[in-house]
Design an enzyme around this catalytic site. Structure first.
Site, PDB file in Angstrom:
ATOM      1  N   CYS A 113     121.501 -17.804  93.880  1.00  0.00           N
ATOM      2  CA  CYS A 113     122.803 -17.212  94.202  1.00  0.00           C
ATOM      3  C   CYS A 113     123.036 -16.981  95.688  1.00  0.00           C
ATOM      4  O   CYS A 113     124.179 -16.824  96.121  1.00  0.00           O
ATOM      5  CB  CYS A 113     122.975 -15.900  93.445  1.00  0.00           C
ATOM      6  SG  CYS A 113     122.729 -16.065  91.663  1.00  0.00           S
ATOM      7  N   HIS A 238     128.511 -12.606  96.891  1.00  0.00           N
ATOM      8  CA  HIS A 238     128.222 -13.414  95.714  1.00  0.00           C
ATOM      9  C   HIS A 238     128.957 -12.824  94.520  1.00  0.00           C
ATOM     10  O   HIS A 238     128.888 -11.615  94.261  1.00  0.00           O
ATOM     11  CB  HIS A 238     126.719 -13.452  95.455  1.00  0.00           C
ATOM     12  CG  HIS A 238     126.366 -13.952  94.084  1.00  0.00           C
ATOM     13  ND1 HIS A 238     126.893 -15.108  93.557  1.00  0.00           N
ATOM     14  CD2 HIS A 238     125.563 -13.413  93.110  1.00  0.00           C
ATOM     15  CE1 HIS A 238     126.430 -15.278  92.337  1.00  0.00           C
ATOM     16  NE2 HIS A 238     125.637 -14.266  92.041  1.00  0.00           N
ATOM     17  N   ASN A 268     130.286 -16.063  87.136  1.00  0.00           N
ATOM     18  CA  ASN A 268     129.195 -16.189  88.101  1.00  0.00           C
ATOM     19  C   ASN A 268     128.856 -17.673  88.260  1.00  0.00           C
ATOM     20  O   ASN A 268     128.330 -18.298  87.345  1.00  0.00           O
ATOM     21  CB  ASN A 268     127.979 -15.415  87.595  1.00  0.00           C
ATOM     22  CG  ASN A 268     126.802 -15.443  88.558  1.00  0.00           C
ATOM     23  OD1 ASN A 268     126.718 -16.302  89.433  1.00  0.00           O
ATOM     24  ND2 ASN A 268     125.872 -14.523  88.387  1.00  0.00           N
TER      25      ASN A 268
END
Length: 312
Positions: A113, A238, A268
């Site tokens: 990530c 993020h 995500n």
């Protein structure tokens, strides 16, 4: 040239949109449960025959077009991803071939990530060191290939997509020094492990780590950039969870900044989430060109990286 700058950005998302209501027909969940826990309403899902390289090339082509550049002018390609099935040639080389980029340095970066700010830092350092002049930096993921669709704690989280930026040499440094690091002893809190393994995470561990440790690190990023948090025009974290993004942004003290909340519509998307959210804000005109924007990634590893850039 003693610095580098971000001159253009672009993104790509697959056509298929998976809503919370549609997920509720597949697994024991509900729109209310998902939005309350993570803030996500929809996510994009790539087609079975749509690869990480395909999505990366689409985003990169848009970034090149927005920069007014062609493939042969690029001499460095860095792709951040943790979900490619393609081992060799790597994704960067495949993208370079698709876009007619001749003789570039081409490498992939896997810090999950936080991959995009890691990759951006590498491009910045290469240009400042004289090893490159024009770079493509791409974040791309096909997380839906690595999710257990019967696990309601993880399948509701993920989406697919890509974002890309063009970075060029500059007389001024418009990308600040990176602040990066990791907590290896906590690395198993986020996993995609083994052949055919599925994405899993220790949600409470990740939540505690992000909300307690990361605001101080993000403020350090601003200090290294010589920018006070209240001077930020944008904060692009993020896009993991709205319950993580909003508290961190508040604790940083970015009171005047536009806060990216693309997780609501995209889920995500790991290494793709920062450039994807950034590109949408630029496309919609929500960020002012030249304004300082904090990019800060965190997650699998557990790793983190961030820098302040000037908006293209």
């Amino acid at each position: 040239m003693t610095g580098s700058r971000l001159v253009a950005i672009g993104h790509y998302q697959p056509e298929k949109v998976l809503t919370n209501d549609a997920l509720a027909e597949m697994v024991d969940t509900s729109d209310e449960w998902i939005q309350r826990r993570v803030g996500i309403r929809t996510r994009h899902v790539a087609a079975a025959d749509e690869s990480v390289s395909d999505m990366a090339a689409e985003a990169a082509q848009k970034a090149l077009a927005n920069a007014g550049l062609t493939g042969p002018e690029i001499d460095l390609v860095i792709v951040a991803t943790c979900t490619s099935h393609e081992r060799s040639p790597n994704v960067a080389a495949r993208v370079a071939n698709r876009l007619g980029i001749t003789a570039p340095a081409a490498l992939d970066v896997n810090t999950a990530c936080s991959g995009f700010p890691h990759a951006l830092a590498m491009a910045d350092l290469a240009i400042k060191g004289g090893s490159a002049t024009k770079a493509l930096v791409i974040g791309v993921e096909k997380l839906t290939d690595f999710v257990d669709w019967s696990d309601r704690t993880t399948c509701v989280l993920v989406g697919d997509g890509a974002g890309a930026v063009v970075v060029t040499a500059s007389d001024t440094a418009e990308i600040s020094p990176v602040v990066w690091g990791s907590v290896p002893e906590m690395g198993r809190a986020v996993l995609i492990e083994g052949k055919g393994g599925s994405f899993s995470q220790e949600g409470r561990t990740v939540y505690r780590w992000t909300t307690t440790s990361l605001p101080d690190i993000a403020r350090t990023v601003c200090e290294r950039a010589g920018v006070a948090p209240e001077e930020l025009g944008g904060v692009i974290l993020h896009q993991a969870n709205l319950r993580i993004i909003e508290p961190i942004a508040k604790l940083i003290g970015a009171v005047n900044a536009v806060i990216a909340r693309d997780v609501v519509d995209s889920g995500n998307t790991s290494a793709a989430s920062i450039p994807l959210a950034f590109s949408k804000l630029v496309e919609r005109g929500e960020l002012t060109s030249g304004s300082p924007v904090l990019l800060f990634g965190f997650g699998g590893g557990l790793s983190y990286a961030g820098q302040v850039v000037r908006c293209p």
